[in-house]
Design a protein around this motif. Structure first.
Motif, PDB file in Angstrom:
ATOM      1  N   HIS A 134       0.809  -1.223   0.000  1.00 26.28           N
ATOM      2  CA  HIS A 134       0.000   0.000   0.000  1.00 26.28           C
ATOM      3  C   HIS A 134       0.844   1.277   0.000  1.00 26.28           C
ATOM      4  N   TYR A 142       2.266  -8.504  -4.166  1.00 26.57           N
ATOM      5  CA  TYR A 142       0.912  -9.068  -4.077  1.00 26.57           C
ATOM      6  C   TYR A 142       0.963 -10.603  -4.081  1.00 26.57           C
ATOM      7  N   PRO A 201      -7.228  -8.237  -0.777  1.00 26.08           N
ATOM      8  CA  PRO A 201      -8.172  -7.931  -1.850  1.00 26.08           C
ATOM      9  C   PRO A 201      -8.030  -8.934  -3.005  1.00 26.08           C
ATOM     10  N   THR A 202      -9.089  -9.719  -3.266  1.00 24.75           N
ATOM     11  CA  THR A 202      -9.026 -10.708  -4.352  1.00 24.75           C
ATOM     12  C   THR A 202     -10.188 -10.513  -5.333  1.00 24.75           C
ATOM     13  N   ASP A 203     -10.885  -9.391  -5.217  1.00 23.02           N
ATOM     14  CA  ASP A 203     -12.015  -9.123  -6.107  1.00 23.02           C
ATOM     15  C   ASP A 203     -11.533  -9.123  -7.560  1.00 23.02           C
ATOM     16  N   GLN A 247     -10.824  -5.848  -9.340  1.00 23.79           N
ATOM     17  CA  GLN A 247      -9.605  -5.206  -8.839  1.00 23.79           C
ATOM     18  C   GLN A 247      -8.362  -5.896  -9.411  1.00 23.79           C
TER      19      GLN A 247
END
Length: 257
Positions: free
Chosen positions: A100, A113, A130-132, A135
């Protein structure tokens, strides 16, 4: 006294082979030597370890981009390699701070990541990453990933989602992965296609079976038992399945185990 020399002294006191003197090559050379020796910190429950490791991350983030990449890669390697049980939450926190803290489009964020996913998977913490899919798609574009890295990334996300029983999200990622192969490289997707079909057939909640038949890598399996079985499932004809099972019992049993 500089932060780098304080870090050197701390790591040396923990038993690492490192000089307390700063190098003459500048901060990036100091950091390379500090990162190389920082394993000793991750084995320790000392309260100071967190702030020491966060200091390394902070120094990394102020380096010029072209000097960051190899150092970030080597820190990630250390944080992923630490044996299971060695401060996984600290390793996740460090990777997260690094991720970040970097420019959103920095290509080396790919390495950070992937490392985050690997560490999170070992300690059942994938829900915090975050695994959407939307995204992930955006990152693939932002980081300008080549085909191989794109496939590696999607595969990692898929395995992580399967591991934490998010089968619907996992199925979508696998369809994205299989859909990203072209006519030229679809034959290389054999293992992915095979794995996808087997998982889909085993999962009572699967809703994507008919989509699978249209994917190039799946079409490459035509003529094989697995493809025949998938076709039967899509057509939902029980009599056809019973007949297939009677002729291929060993094959079906091998999928179930």
């Amino acid at each position: 006294v500089s932060v780098a020399s304080e870090l050197r002294a701390y790591i040396k006191a923990k038993g690492a082979e490192i000089s307390e003197e700063n190098s003459e090559g500048g901060l990036h050379v100091d950091l390379a030597q500090i990162i190389e020796a920082c394993d000793v910190c991750l084995k320790d429950d000392d309260k100071e370890v967190e702030s020491v490791m966060n200091s390394i991350v902070s120094l990394l983030l102020i380096l010029e981009a072209e000097k960051q990449e190899t150092l970030i890669e080597s820190l990630c390697e250390k944080l992923v390699k630490s044996r299971e049980g060695e401060r996984p939450s600290l390793r996740m926190q460090l990777l997260s701070n690094l991720f970040h803290g970097m420019d959103e489009t920095a290509p080396v964020r790919y390495t950070v990541y992937c490392s985050l996913i690997k560490v999170a998977t070992t300690c059942n913490a994938i829900a915090f990453i975050p695994t959407d899919l939307d995204q992930v798609r955006k990152w693939i574009t932002d980081w300008n990933l080549n085909t191989e890295k794109k496939h590696t990334l999607l595969r990692l996300v898929y395995e992580a989602l399967v591991e934490c029983k998010k089968s619907e999200a996992a199925a979508k990622v696998m369809v994205e992965l299989l859909g990203s192969y072209t006519e030229d490289n679809a034959s290389q997707a054999r293992v992915d296609a095979h794995r996808c079909i087997v998982r889909a057939l085993k999962d009572p909640n699967t809703f994507l079976l008919d989509h699978l038949l249209a994917l190039k890598p799946v079409r490459f399996l035509e003529g094989e038992l697995l493809h025949d079985l998938l076709t039967i499932f899509v057509s939902a004809k029980l009599a056809a399945y019973v007949k297939f099972y009677q002729s291929n019992k060993d094959f079906i049993d091998s999928l179930v185990t």
